[in-house]
Write an enzyme that holds these catalytic residues in place. Structure first.
Site, PDB file in Angstrom:
ATOM      1  N   CYS A   1       0.865  -1.310  -0.200  1.00  0.00           N
ATOM      2  CA  CYS A   1       0.131   0.122   0.018  1.00  0.00           C
ATOM      3  C   CYS A   1       0.960   1.476  -0.019  1.00  0.00           C
ATOM      4  O   CYS A   1       1.679   1.327   0.937  1.00  0.00           O
ATOM      5  CB  CYS A   1      -0.824  -0.498   1.360  1.00  0.00           C
TER       6      CYS A   1
ATOM      7  N   HIS B   1      -9.057  -3.378  -3.182  1.00  0.00           N
ATOM      8  CA  HIS B   1      -7.893  -2.550  -2.022  1.00  0.00           C
ATOM      9  C   HIS B   1      -8.900  -1.441  -2.673  1.00  0.00           C
ATOM     10  O   HIS B   1      -8.190  -0.529  -1.402  1.00  0.00           O
ATOM     11  CB  HIS B   1      -6.627  -3.218  -3.152  1.00  0.00           C
ATOM     12  N   GLU B   2      -8.595  -0.617  -4.071  1.00  0.00           N
ATOM     13  CA  GLU B   2      -8.949   0.084  -4.183  1.00  0.00           C
ATOM     14  C   GLU B   2      -9.951   0.412  -3.513  1.00  0.00           C
ATOM     15  O   GLU B   2     -10.324   1.988  -2.725  1.00  0.00           O
ATOM     16  CB  GLU B   2      -8.859   1.144  -5.460  1.00  0.00           C
TER      17      GLU B   2
ATOM     18  N   HIS C   1     -10.021   1.111   0.088  1.00  0.00           N
ATOM     19  CA  HIS C   1      -9.648   2.734   0.368  1.00  0.00           C
ATOM     20  C   HIS C   1     -10.870   3.591   0.292  1.00  0.00           C
ATOM     21  O   HIS C   1     -11.189   4.922   1.081  1.00  0.00           O
ATOM     22  CB  HIS C   1      -8.285   3.227  -0.877  1.00  0.00           C
TER      23      HIS C   1
HETATM   24  O1  LIG Z   1      -2.046   1.363  -1.946  1.00  0.00           O
HETATM   25  C1  LIG Z   1      -2.415   1.694  -2.995  1.00  0.00           C
HETATM   26  O2  LIG Z   1      -3.594   1.546  -3.175  1.00  0.00           O
HETATM   27  C2  LIG Z   1      -1.201   1.157  -4.350  1.00  0.00           C
HETATM   28  C3  LIG Z   1      -0.987  -0.944  -4.557  1.00  0.00           C
HETATM   29  C4  LIG Z   1      -2.368  -1.479  -4.974  1.00  0.00           C
HETATM   30  C5  LIG Z   1      -1.805  -2.432  -5.077  1.00  0.00           C
HETATM   31  C6  LIG Z   1      -0.542  -3.000  -4.799  1.00  0.00           C
HETATM   32  C7  LIG Z   1      -0.635  -4.643  -4.429  1.00  0.00           C
HETATM   33  C8  LIG Z   1      -2.415  -5.414  -4.494  1.00  0.00           C
HETATM   34  C9  LIG Z   1      -3.459  -4.709  -4.459  1.00  0.00           C
HETATM   35  C10 LIG Z   1      -3.012  -2.930  -4.592  1.00  0.00           C
HETATM   36  C11 LIG Z   1       0.344  -0.681  -4.690  1.00  0.00           C
HETATM   37  O3  LIG Z   1       0.731  -0.010  -5.706  1.00  0.00           O
HETATM   38  S1  LIG Z   1       1.123  -0.802  -3.479  1.00  0.00           S
HETATM   39  C12 LIG Z   1       2.866  -0.774  -4.384  1.00  0.00           C
HETATM   40  C13 LIG Z   1       3.292  -1.341  -5.202  1.00  0.00           C
HETATM   41  O4  LIG Z   1       3.709  -0.849  -6.363  1.00  0.00           O
HETATM   42  C14 LIG Z   1       3.189  -2.737  -5.478  1.00  0.00           C
HETATM   43  C15 LIG Z   1       2.791  -3.583  -5.434  1.00  0.00           C
HETATM   44  C16 LIG Z   1       2.830  -4.996  -5.222  1.00  0.00           C
HETATM   45  C17 LIG Z   1       2.509  -5.622  -6.736  1.00  0.00           C
HETATM   46  C18 LIG Z   1       2.807  -4.561  -7.616  1.00  0.00           C
HETATM   47  C19 LIG Z   1       2.888  -3.628  -7.257  1.00  0.00           C
HETATM   48 ZN   LIG Z   2      -3.583   0.676  -0.597  1.00  0.00          ZN
END
Ligand SMILES: O=C(O)C[C@@H](Cc1ccccc1)C(=O)SCC(=O)c1ccccc1
Ligand SMILES: [Zn+2]
Length: 156
Positions: free
Chosen positions: A99, A141-142, A145
């Protein structure tokens, strides 16, 4: 387009319920543009408006293959406004998530494997879709939020 500051855990906006978008005007378009720029600068695959201190019910999903999800689809960023989850699969999947608001943490989270969703696009058109796998995970996930929920409230 601007790189906006990202709210980190402890900021009260992350615990608030975002407000529905009712006017699809230039301000919403410029917020979406700044969210995209901010997400790309932070190397994320998604970002929700509350994370950039805006209480609008809006997020961006932008799946791409990455070390943790090598078979993730490469998709153009999608702007999701006033999201709704209409149906969820009973089948769940466990995977690690990060996140942007909780730096340097990876949390294993159970998510529905498949979801039926509905949302508006930037032009105010109603979109219905069925999402699976990593894209379904990002949406959930979003969506959390937008409800004021982060990984810390979900971790088990
Ligand atoms: O905080 C956020 O909403 C963004 C989050 C989205 C997310 C990542 C992984 C699974 C579900 C949702 C991120 O992008 S975290 C950072 C990141 O770059 C990343 C993390 C895991 C996989 C791929 C990218
Ligand atoms: Zn997040």
């Amino acid at each position: 387009s601007a790189v906006l500051p990202i709210a980190t855990v402890g900021e009260k906006i992350l615990a608030q319920h975002a407000q529905a978008v009712t006017v699809f005007d230039v301000s919403i378009q410029s917020l979406a543009d700044d969210m995209l720029t901010t997400m790309l600068a932070a190397n994320g695959v998604g970002i929700a408006a509350p994370q950039v201190f805006s209480s609008a019910a809006m997020f961006i999903m932008a799946s791409r293959p990455n070390p943790r999800y090598p078979d993730a689809p490469n998709m153009r960023p999608v702007v999701v406004i006033n999201p709704r989850i209409l149906e969820t699969s009973t089948q769940m999947e466990l995977a690690e998530e990060g996140c942007l608001s909780i730096p340097d943490q990876r949390v294993k989270i159970w998510r529905h494997a498949q979801i039926k969703v509905q949302y508006h696009d930037l032009n105010g058109n109603l979109i219905s879709d069925i999402l699976v796998g990593f894209v379904a995970r990002i949406f959930q996930h979003e969506f959390d939020h937008i409800q004021g929920i982060t990984l810390l409230e979900r971790s088990n």
